[in-house]
Design a protein around this motif. Structure first.
Motif, PDB file in Angstrom:
ATOM      1  N   PRO A 992       0.676  -1.210   0.168  1.00  0.00           N
ATOM      2  CA  PRO A 992       0.229  -0.217   0.146  1.00  0.00           C
ATOM      3  C   PRO A 992       0.459   1.179   0.103  1.00  0.00           C
ATOM      4  O   PRO A 992       0.576   1.977  -0.280  1.00  0.00           O
ATOM      5  N   SER A 993       2.219   0.963   0.390  1.00  0.00           N
ATOM      6  CA  SER A 993       2.630   2.485   0.684  1.00  0.00           C
ATOM      7  C   SER A 993       3.675   2.664  -0.950  1.00  0.00           C
ATOM      8  O   SER A 993       4.606   3.746  -1.068  1.00  0.00           O
ATOM      9  N   HIS A 994       3.375   2.040  -2.010  1.00  0.00           N
ATOM     10  CA  HIS A 994       3.426   2.230  -2.988  1.00  0.00           C
ATOM     11  C   HIS A 994       2.769   3.653  -3.999  1.00  0.00           C
ATOM     12  O   HIS A 994       1.623   3.555  -4.015  1.00  0.00           O
ATOM     13  N   PHE A 995       3.552   4.889  -3.629  1.00  0.00           N
ATOM     14  CA  PHE A 995       3.113   5.803  -3.862  1.00  0.00           C
ATOM     15  C   PHE A 995       2.445   5.985  -5.663  1.00  0.00           C
ATOM     16  O   PHE A 995       1.320   6.931  -6.049  1.00  0.00           O
ATOM     17  N   THR A 996       3.188   5.922  -6.070  1.00  0.00           N
ATOM     18  CA  THR A 996       3.270   6.136  -8.591  1.00  0.00           C
ATOM     19  C   THR A 996       1.798   5.275  -8.040  1.00  0.00           C
ATOM     20  O   THR A 996       0.807   5.187  -9.229  1.00  0.00           O
ATOM     21  N   ARG A 997       1.188   3.914  -7.180  1.00  0.00           N
ATOM     22  CA  ARG A 997       0.640   2.768  -7.866  1.00  0.00           C
ATOM     23  C   ARG A 997      -0.805   3.573  -7.629  1.00  0.00           C
ATOM     24  O   ARG A 997      -1.389   3.972  -8.535  1.00  0.00           O
ATOM     25  N   LEU A 998      -0.935   4.034  -6.024  1.00  0.00           N
ATOM     26  CA  LEU A 998      -2.071   4.697  -6.185  1.00  0.00           C
ATOM     27  C   LEU A 998      -2.573   5.834  -6.450  1.00  0.00           C
ATOM     28  O   LEU A 998      -3.841   5.901  -6.672  1.00  0.00           O
ATOM     29  N   VAL A 999      -1.573   6.496  -6.963  1.00  0.00           N
ATOM     30  CA  VAL A 999      -1.589   7.770  -7.763  1.00  0.00           C
ATOM     31  C   VAL A 999      -2.614   7.423  -8.824  1.00  0.00           C
ATOM     32  O   VAL A 999      -3.289   8.327  -9.564  1.00  0.00           O
ATOM     33  N   GLN A1000      -1.838   6.073  -9.732  1.00  0.00           N
ATOM     34  CA  GLN A1000      -2.086   5.905 -11.182  1.00  0.00           C
ATOM     35  C   GLN A1000      -3.901   4.700 -11.009  1.00  0.00           C
ATOM     36  O   GLN A1000      -4.289   5.488 -12.114  1.00  0.00           O
ATOM     37  N   LEU A1001      -3.562   4.173  -9.901  1.00  0.00           N
ATOM     38  CA  LEU A1001      -5.068   4.201  -9.517  1.00  0.00           C
ATOM     39  C   LEU A1001      -6.246   4.241  -9.604  1.00  0.00           C
ATOM     40  O   LEU A1001      -7.177   4.565 -10.267  1.00  0.00           O
ATOM     41  N   ASN A1002      -6.252   5.899  -8.865  1.00  0.00           N
ATOM     42  CA  ASN A1002      -7.224   6.423  -8.058  1.00  0.00           C
ATOM     43  C   ASN A1002      -7.245   7.254  -9.450  1.00  0.00           C
ATOM     44  O   ASN A1002      -8.220   7.749 -10.019  1.00  0.00           O
ATOM     45  N   VAL A1046      -8.097   8.708  -1.158  1.00  0.00           N
ATOM     46  CA  VAL A1046      -8.801   9.054  -2.102  1.00  0.00           C
ATOM     47  C   VAL A1046      -9.093   6.901  -2.522  1.00  0.00           C
ATOM     48  O   VAL A1046     -10.486   7.470  -2.798  1.00  0.00           O
ATOM     49  N   LEU A1047      -8.151   6.109  -2.354  1.00  0.00           N
ATOM     50  CA  LEU A1047      -8.811   4.950  -3.088  1.00  0.00           C
ATOM     51  C   LEU A1047      -9.566   4.480  -2.232  1.00  0.00           C
ATOM     52  O   LEU A1047     -10.370   3.736  -2.883  1.00  0.00           O
ATOM     53  N   VAL A1048      -9.943   4.872  -1.068  1.00  0.00           N
ATOM     54  CA  VAL A1048     -11.111   4.389   0.095  1.00  0.00           C
ATOM     55  C   VAL A1048     -12.157   4.589  -0.220  1.00  0.00           C
ATOM     56  O   VAL A1048     -13.479   3.793  -0.483  1.00  0.00           O
ATOM     57  N   SER A1049     -12.336   5.930  -0.749  1.00  0.00           N
ATOM     58  CA  SER A1049     -13.511   6.030  -1.155  1.00  0.00           C
ATOM     59  C   SER A1049     -13.925   5.331  -2.543  1.00  0.00           C
ATOM     60  O   SER A1049     -14.872   5.306  -2.445  1.00  0.00           O
ATOM     61  N   GLN A1050     -13.178   5.130  -3.084  1.00  0.00           N
ATOM     62  CA  GLN A1050     -13.511   4.525  -4.201  1.00  0.00           C
ATOM     63  C   GLN A1050     -14.048   4.035  -4.039  1.00  0.00           C
ATOM     64  O   GLN A1050     -15.076   2.977  -4.733  1.00  0.00           O
ATOM     65  N   VAL A1051     -13.852   2.287  -3.550  1.00  0.00           N
ATOM     66  CA  VAL A1051     -13.484   1.234  -3.153  1.00  0.00           C
ATOM     67  C   VAL A1051     -14.814   1.204  -2.513  1.00  0.00           C
ATOM     68  O   VAL A1051     -15.739  -0.219  -2.508  1.00  0.00           O
ATOM     69  N   ILE A1052     -15.547   2.211  -1.319  1.00  0.00           N
ATOM     70  CA  ILE A1052     -16.418   1.771  -0.624  1.00  0.00           C
ATOM     71  C   ILE A1052     -17.471   1.152  -1.103  1.00  0.00           C
ATOM     72  O   ILE A1052     -18.142   0.119  -0.748  1.00  0.00           O
ATOM     73  N   PRO A1053     -17.800   1.779  -2.116  1.00  0.00           N
ATOM     74  CA  PRO A1053     -19.273   1.111  -2.194  1.00  0.00           C
ATOM     75  C   PRO A1053     -19.574  -0.104  -3.149  1.00  0.00           C
ATOM     76  O   PRO A1053     -20.630  -0.371  -3.693  1.00  0.00           O
ATOM     77  N   PHE A1054     -18.041  -0.638  -3.188  1.00  0.00           N
ATOM     78  CA  PHE A1054     -18.079  -1.819  -4.028  1.00  0.00           C
ATOM     79  C   PHE A1054     -18.005  -2.799  -3.074  1.00  0.00           C
ATOM     80  O   PHE A1054     -17.965  -4.209  -3.409  1.00  0.00           O
ATOM     81  N   VAL A1055     -17.710  -2.295  -1.555  1.00  0.00           N
ATOM     82  CA  VAL A1055     -17.208  -3.490  -0.285  1.00  0.00           C
ATOM     83  C   VAL A1055     -17.562  -3.263   0.819  1.00  0.00           C
ATOM     84  O   VAL A1055     -17.775  -3.453   1.660  1.00  0.00           O
ATOM     85  N   HIS A1056     -19.153  -1.845   0.455  1.00  0.00           N
ATOM     86  CA  HIS A1056     -20.314  -1.440   2.082  1.00  0.00           C
ATOM     87  C   HIS A1056     -20.539  -2.839   2.752  1.00  0.00           C
ATOM     88  O   HIS A1056     -21.814  -2.749   3.588  1.00  0.00           O
ATOM     89  N   GLU A1057     -20.805  -4.591   1.593  1.00  0.00           N
ATOM     90  CA  GLU A1057     -22.234  -5.204   2.651  1.00  0.00           C
ATOM     91  C   GLU A1057     -20.845  -6.163   2.766  1.00  0.00           C
ATOM     92  O   GLU A1057     -21.516  -6.915   3.612  1.00  0.00           O
ATOM     93  N   ILE A1058     -19.867  -5.723   2.905  1.00  0.00           N
ATOM     94  CA  ILE A1058     -18.156  -7.087   3.780  1.00  0.00           C
ATOM     95  C   ILE A1058     -18.436  -6.243   5.141  1.00  0.00           C
ATOM     96  O   ILE A1058     -18.028  -5.347   5.183  1.00  0.00           O
TER      97      ILE A1058
END
Length: 1513
Positions: A992-1002, A1046-1058
């Motif tokens: 999770p600490s790979h900053f460049t990958r975080l930016v690219q995915l976001n 930012v990444l968490v905000s994008q993923v929550i709608p798809f895992v909120h039932e877990i």
């Protein structure tokens, strides 16, 4: 057939007229108003019948409408009965007084003829006479309508000509009827028609009849006996000019056609005796033509045929004295011809008669006001002819001397004699007179010229001295007279005959100048005029020039002396320039010399040097006058002296001490058309333009205004494009003094029309010089919120540089902003020129303009991001936004430029590094390629196909982020895109600490987060849990926190039932972050709020995650405290543009809707925040919580007698009006204290406001916002007056207006006493419009609210203690209050009426029913209640006082011992006390007999008997 026309009789005429003129007619004329009405019984269409009947009505409007209806009804078909009826109605209808009726009648006739065709032929004898008469109508529109109808029905001229022949008999009948039978009383009903209207119709009928007769005679009708009728020719002196014209034309036509049988005696009487002395205004030409034709045809009309007692000569003179009578100039020639045609024995029995005729004619000439020249010319012509009629030479000379020479003398001397006052072009008249006199006799001509010359010499000698007040007027008059005298010679062509007179005049003028030392400059002007005629060889003149002229240069005649010297080629330049005297005479003489000299007069360097030394500067008015004189000299167009003066003026514009004088000089030049034209086309124009533009931007207002005026004047006279180009090049290169950015743009717009586009573009060096100083500034992290690179911002490095190298103008605009502003403004309207530009300058524009646009966009987004300009005012921001918009349009225009597109596409492959320059270049690339993607998405994706395949492995963060941001939306629709997302998720899950990958995915997920639906959920769960854990335990650095949230905000709608502990972990991370968040951590706060927003949305799904719900519930207090802390952290006063902070604050405000703010947070301080969103958040919380607290405060105040006040912080906020919205919102919070507060608590709040004086300030502020005194107050009908919702405001201005109206309503509702106190102190300027506006918009609402409040209060009273019963009447604006005192008596009651301007006007308290209280006390009570309501502004306070008084008055009262009632029949309480039993009785018992008393108790019998005996005694 009538004897009046010698033509073949028709059977129709024979049947209707027995015996010709004067015979009895069996039926009424079709023209008369009593004509028989047509038979309409055979017409089948009822609407047509109605319309035809309406044509017989008196009202013209009804007739016009009926004609329109007939035109519509009969467009397609017209039956024979309709045509027959119309043929009977048409003659009368076509004579109606209304031009609309007549015009429509002819139009309808044309339509019917065209529709009916041959069916109308039998009816044409009735129709044609009136139809043809209509073509001669006095109204042009009616005549045109009749002619158009004829042209439509009879298409060719031949067909129309046949009508006159075929229907000649009918036309003759019409003529005889109109001229001899009809009168104004037969044509119009005098009962319904005014005399004037009747006369108008009669004139029209007769006039058209005369013109019909004229046309018949023109067509060959002869032996027309009607011409012998005296009545016919009497129209020659009728009052109406239309008739006079018609009869004059008739006579001329008859004479021209040589019609036989004219009665010459009748004609002489009508046209001479009765008409010559009458006004012929409006018919003067026709009358003069008729007289000439009549006299020419029969001269004896003036002699033997003339039988009147008054002499024909007298009538002739009367006629001539009237002149042309406002006729055309042709009349004057006709009058001369008439006199020449009249037999001489008529008017010439002696020479005196000739004089009399000339005098009469001259009187007519003097009355002329329009054709004055023609009048005088005819007078001269007549006088010349009259001279020829006089046999004696002496008498002829006498005639000329009395009637012609005065013309010359009057012109030359400008005589004031009204008998010879010549107007118009007097010189032409005088010249004609001179020619005529010369043609008569040389002797008389010499006499005339001697008189004129002697008069001029006498005028010179008698001219006023220099000391006289009217000296100049006197000398100007002499000069003008001399000029007229000498000019007349040229105009008349008599110069050879006048040489001796001119020499005499010249010598007399020279003698006068010498004797009076040159003071009479009028004489000098005469000398100058004579010299101009070529008298330069005169010995006396030349001797004068040698001996006397130099002495007279310092005299009033200086200008004339200089002119004479120049004509004689005598040197006077040095004498003037080196004169020790600088008198006004010398100055005028010098100006004359410089203005009129020829190059030969200035030969020699010494003279020119002396002139330039004289004009050493432009400080004095004299120097400027000398300079202007040189420049205005047409003989010195390219002379070195003129160029030297222009060069000196141009250089003076750069010298601070000389700038103002040089500008004044330039203004003077530009005010003179010829001089200004020469200057604008000279080679000095470019230099002048450059100097002027710099001065136009001067901080010195006086210099700037003058320079701008000169620029406008100079530009209006020549092309300044070429002169502006060097200035533009200098400005965009940052050299020299800077012009204002608007002036520079104006120059560019003016120049682009005349030069090539590339000439106005900055070169590469200009762009680099402007950009380089801005590459060292750091990139604020908060820009990650707004720019398309988002989190990549965190990776940009910078090398701080000093701002001292930035070139700025006086407005603190950097050179970069100036260049960009210039380019966008100039080329936005010339995009085609920009697209076609080529060369190195165009390449530099393609390379650097997009980068410059990004810097400006960055500055607009966040003021602290760079220093492109300093000081972001609203005006500057608006201009910058325009630059961004226009820059975007230029980019779109350049999309068709292949070179531009390819250069930027290639840059995408070359993006390397992370410094500021690379970052800006990447943003520019993304902007341009983003536009390409919108147009050609596949082409761009294909261009970068190789980079995209391995992009998830790339560590080039700027390049990969730019490519993903540009192609993300289209890329995610492909398998390659999904693969990239999966690879990035895999990498981040592991690290999770790979900053460049975080930016690219976001960046990819921001483009389309729905791609996560294609990812296995288990992967997403692992990703989410690992990132949440990383946030809690390991995340370090703001960039990691920001991108993880930012990444968490994008993923929550798809895992909120877990389910799981990860929810608690995530929420704990948020709370920890918010607790210690700093004011600058805007990007992190924004990311965390995005995550929290998704958590809240997850709670609103159908199947709520219990773990999530429990985690949020357990941490609510911490969340509330953390968000409150964030709000406080963002509340720093905003003094500059900061869009990321504004966006974050607004997001925070939305999440605080259900937050309980801790007491430690000062919400009132937040209400004063410079951030609108923080302010709104504070308002929302206060608006929600304050009313709830008032209920408890009211209880505490009632139980514990606690002291309550408005918060001091709130009182401070309502003292600051700098921000209108904040100020008004603070007052809204003040009034939020009132609705649920007790009456006592409200009094305390009102007292606080009164003591602080803030309510008056508020009302003054509201009056300004409501525009009460403007004459057009704010329209409150479109606003919700009684309520306000901050979220529903359309704009800042709308919000302020809505708040102002609502707050005024609240002041009237809650603090009416303070409003009334303020209102009474205002002047009528405010009182009158405010009262009217309040009555219209507020009073109905306040009355309704007040009545509801009173009604609610009434229902809340204690029913055990005599409550006040209320009856409210909303329609009548009235409250009736009553209190039941005794069940057996009516209640005591009063009414409170609310006035139309309530509550600015006080309610009126009146009595309804007085019970149990005396009249005196009752009136006192009513006054007291009204005072209470007025002073407190509360109706309830008055009602409470009413209840209290009634309760007090009844306290201790017992029932009457006799009637058992408290209230007696007299509406009073028991007031008599029995001395025996001590019980109380009503006083009315004293008036009753014992037997009338009601049944009483036994124990009262003795008391009553005793009382009765006492009464009887």
């Amino acid at each position: 057939m009538s004897r009046k026309f010698k033509s073949q009789a028709s059977s129709a005429r024979a049947a209707s007229n027995f015996g010709g003129f004067g015979s009895f007619q069996t039926s009424a004329s079709p023209l008369a108003y009593v004509a028989e009405q047509p038979d309409l019984s055979h017409i089948s269409e009822p609407s047509v019948v109605v319309s035809l009947k309406n044509l017989s009505k008196k009202d013209s409007t009804t007739k016009a409408k009926a004609l329109d209806e007939l035109l519509d009804s009969l467009k397609n078909n017209a039956d024979t009965p309709v045509l027959t009826a119309w043929a009977d109605l048409y003659p009368r209808t076509s004579l109606d007084n209304s031009q609309i009726v007549r015009r429509n009648a002819h139009t309808l006739q044309g339509e019917l003829t065209a529709i009916a065709g041959k069916r109308i032929a039998p009816l044409l004898p009735k129709i044609i006479p009136s139809w043809l008469a209509g073509t001669f109508d006095s109204d042009k529109s009616v005549a045109r309508a009749a002619s158009d109808a004829l042209d439509k029905s009879f298409a060719t001229p031949e067909k129309r000509a046949v009508l006159w022949k075929l229907y000649k008999d009918s036309i003759c009948e019409r003529i005889e009827d109109a001229l001899l039978q009809q009168t104004s009383t037969t044509l119009s009903d005098e009962r319904t028609t005014s005399p004037d209207e009747a006369e108008q119709k009669y004139v029209r009928v007769v006039g058209t009849g005369l013109r019909l007769l004229t046309q018949l005679i023109t067509d060959g009708l002869d032996n027309v006996e009607i011409l012998q009728e005296k009545k016919l020719w009497d129209f020659a002196h009728h009052e109406d000019s239309y008739l006079r014209n018609a009869v004059c034309n008739l006579l001329r036509t008859a004479l021209f056609q040589d019609v036989q049988g004219l009665d010459w005696t009748v004609l002489s009487t009508s046209f001479l005796y009765k008409s010559l002395n009458k006004s012929q205004t409006g018919s003067s030409r026709a009358y003069a033509q008729a007289l000439c034709k009549l006299t020419e045809a029969r001269p004896t009309i003036w002699t033997s045929d003339y039988t009147a007692k008054t002499a024909a000569s007298k009538r002739l003179l009367q006629y001539l004295r009237q002149g042309a009578q406002n006729g055309p100039q042709e009349v004057w020639a006709l009058l001369v011809r008439l006199v020449q045609l009249i037999p001489s024995e008529t008017w010439m029995n002696s020479t005196e008669d000739v004089h009399a005729l000339a005098e009469a004619y001259r009187s007519g000439v003097l009355s002329e006001r329009i054709h004055i020249d023609a009048a005088w010319h005819s007078y001269v012509e007549l006088c010349s002819w009259l001279c020829d009629q006089i046999a004696s030479e002496d008498k002829r000379d006498s005639f000329v001397e009395q009637n012609m020479i005065p013309i010359i003398l009057s012109y030359v001397s400008r005589s004031t004699d009204d008998k010879w006052k010549i107007g118009g072009r007097a010189e032409k008249t005088a010249a004609a007179a001179a020619e005529a006199i010369l043609s008569e006799s040389n002797g008389i001509y010499e006499k005339a010229w001697t008189s004129a010359t002697d008069n001029t010499i006498e005028r010179m000698r008698l001219s006023l001295p220099e000391t006289a007040k009217e000296f100049r007027a006197s000398q100007d008059a002499v000069a003008a007279q001399g000029k007229r005298l000498l000019g007349l010679q040229s105009a008349a062509g008599t110069e050879p005959e006048t040489q001796d007179f001119n020499i005499t005049l010249l010598h007399a003028a020279l003698d006068l100048l010498k004797s009076r030392n040159g003071k009479p400059y009028g004489a000098a002007s005469v000398v100058d005029e004579i010299v101009l005629k070529g008298y330069t060889q005169d010995a006396v003149l030349n001797q004068f020039a040698e001996d006397d002229l130099p002495k007279l240069l310092d005299s009033p005649s200086a200008e004339q002396m200089v002119a004479i010297a120049l004509h004689l080629n005598k040197p006077v330049g040095f004498a003037l320039l080196q004169s020790p005297s600088q008198s006004a005479n010398i100055v005028r003489g010098t100006e004359s010399f410089l203005r009129n000299s020829r190059p030969s007069h200035l030969e020699g360097q010494d003279l020119q040097k002396t002139i330039l030394e004289k004009i050493d500067s432009f400080e004095t008015e004299t120097n400027r006058a000398y300079a202007i004189s040189v420049l205005a000299n047409p003989s010195l167009q390219s002379h070195s002296l003129k160029r030297a003066i222009l060069a000196r003026m141009t250089s003076s514009l750069s010298a601070p001490d000389d700038q103002m004088s040089a500008l004044i000089m330039l203004e003077t030049i530009l005010s003179q058309h010829a001089v200004a034209r020469d200057l604008s086309t000279s080679d000095f124009a470019p230099q002048l333009s450059s100097k002027l533009f710099l001065l136009a931007d001067s901080t010195n207002t006086a210099l700037s205004d003058r320079a701008q005026a000169s620029i406008a004047a100079l530009n209006a006279r020549g092309n300044m494009a070429s002169s502006s180009l060097p200035i533009i090049r200098q400005q965009i290169s940052g050299q020299g003094d800077t012009l204002s950015i608007l002036t520079l743009t104006e120059l560019g717009l003016r120049s682009i029309v005349a030069v090539e586009a590339q000439e106005l573009l900055p070169d590469q060096q200009d762009w680099q010089q402007a950009l380089m100083p801005h590459f060292g500034s750091p990139v604020p992290s908060s820009l990650a919120i707004t720019i398309p690179l988002h989190g990549a911002v965190w990776s940009v490095s910078s090398t701080p540089k000093s701002d001292t190298g930035v070139v700025r103008d006086s407005e603190d605009f950097s050179l970069l902003f100036r260049i960009t502003f210039f380019v966008t403004k100039v080329f936005i309207a010339n995009k085609d020129k920009l697209a076609s530009a080529s060369g190195s300058r165009a390449d530099a524009l393609h390379q650097y303009l997009p980068i410059a646009i990004q810097l400006i966009n960055e500055k607009v987004t966040l003021d602290a991001a760079n220093t492109v300009w300093i000081g972001s005012t609203d005006e500057v921001l608006s201009a910058a936004c325009d630059v961004l918009s226009e820059g975007s349009q230029l980019h779109e225009a350049l999309q068709d430029n292949e070179k531009f597109v390819q250069s930027w596409l290639s840059r995408g492959h070359q993006i390397e590094g992370t410094n500021r320059e690379h970052y800006l270049e990447t943003l520019a690339f993304l902007s341009i390629v983003g536009n390409l993607v919108d147009r050609q998405p596949k082409a761009v994706t294909h261009e970068y196909e190789q980079e995209l395949r391995t992009i998830y492995k790339s560590d080039n963060i700027l390049q990969s982020s730019a490519l993903l941001a540009a192609t993300g939306e289209s890329l995610l629709t492909t398998q390659t895109g999904v693969k990239i997302v999966n690879e990035l998720i895999s990498d981040i899950t592991q690290a999770p600490s790979h900053f460049t990958r975080l930016v690219q995915l976001n960046i990819l997920l921001r483009a389309d987060s729905t791609v996560l639906e294609k990812v296995q959920q288990q992967r997403l769960v692992f990703l989410f849990k690992n990132v949440a854990k990383y946030l809690k335990d390991e995340a370090d650095g703001p960039q990691m926190l920001s991108e993880c949230f930012v990444l968490v905000s994008q993923v929550i709608p798809f895992v909120h039932e877990i389910y799981g502990e990860h929810w608690e972990t995530l929420i704990s991370s948020l709370v920890d972050l918010w607790e210690f968040l700093a004011s600058d951590d805007v990007a992190i706060l924004h990311s965390s709020l995005l995550a929290y927003t998704q958590l809240q949305r997850a709670l609103k799904t159908e199947e709520v995650n219990d773990d999530l719900q429990e985690a949020l519930s357990n941490n609510k207090s911490s969340i509330d405290a953390g968000m409150s802390h964030c709000l406080q952290a963002l509340s720093t006063t905003l003094v500059e543009t900061d869009q990321p902070r504004l966006i974050t604050a607004e997001l925070l405000r939305r999440q605080m809707a259900g937050i309980d703010v801790p007491d430690s947070i000062d919400l009132f301080a937040l209400l004063g925040s410079g951030l609108p969103a923080v302010r709104r958040a504070a308002y929302d919380v206060l608006h929600r919580t304050i009313p709830q607290k008032q209920e408890q405060l009211s209880v505490d105040l009632a139980l514990d007698q606690k002291v309550a006040q408005l918060p001091d912080e709130l009182l401070q906020l309502i003292a600051d009006t700098a921000d209108p919205q904040r100020y008004l919102l603070s007052w809204k919070i003040v009034f939020d204290h009132y609705p649920k507060a007790s009456h006592k608590l409200r009094e305390i709040y009102t007292g606080s406001l009164k003591a602080s004086g803030r309510a008056d300030d508020l009302l003054d502020f509201l009056m300004e916002k409501l525009r009460i005194t403007s004459g057009r107050p704010l329209d409150a009908s479109k606003l919700d007056i009684t309520d306000y919702d901050l979220d529903l405001s359309e704009s800042y201005e709308h919000d302020v207006q809505w708040l102002s109206v609502h707050l005024y309503y609240l002041t009237l509702s809650y603090i009416p006493s303070l409003v009334k106190d303020w209102f009474l102190q205002q002047k009528n300027r405010i009182k009158t419009p405010l009262e009217s506006w309040t009555q219209k918009n507020m009073t109905p609402l306040i009355v309704s609210s007040s009545l509801n409040t009173v009604t609610n209060w009434s229902s809340s009273q204690d029913t055990d203690d005599r409550p006040v019963e209320i009856k409210a009447s909303p329609r009548g604006s009235e409250v009736v209050a009553s209190i039941q005192v005794d069940p057996e008596s009516p209640p005591i009651s009063l009414s409170i009426s609310l006035p139309s301007a309530y509550p600015l006007e006080s309610p009126v308290v009146t009595s309804r029913n007085r019970v149990g209280v005396s009249e005196k006390n009752w009136q006192s009570w009513l006054r007291t209640f009204q005072i209470i309501i007025f002073s407190s502004g509360s109706i309830i306070e008055g009602l409470i006082a009413f209840r209290r008084n009634v309760q007090g008055a009844l306290k201790g009262q017992s029932e009457c011992a006799i009637c058992y009632s408290i209230i007696g029949t007299d509406m009073q309480t028991p007031s008599k006390k029995c001395g025996t039993c001590k019980n109380m009785f009503h006083g009315v018992v004293q008036e009753l007999e014992f037997e009338q008393l009601p049944v009483v108790q036994e124990q009262l019998q003795l008391c009553l008997m005793e009382w009765a005996r006492a009464r009887d005694r």
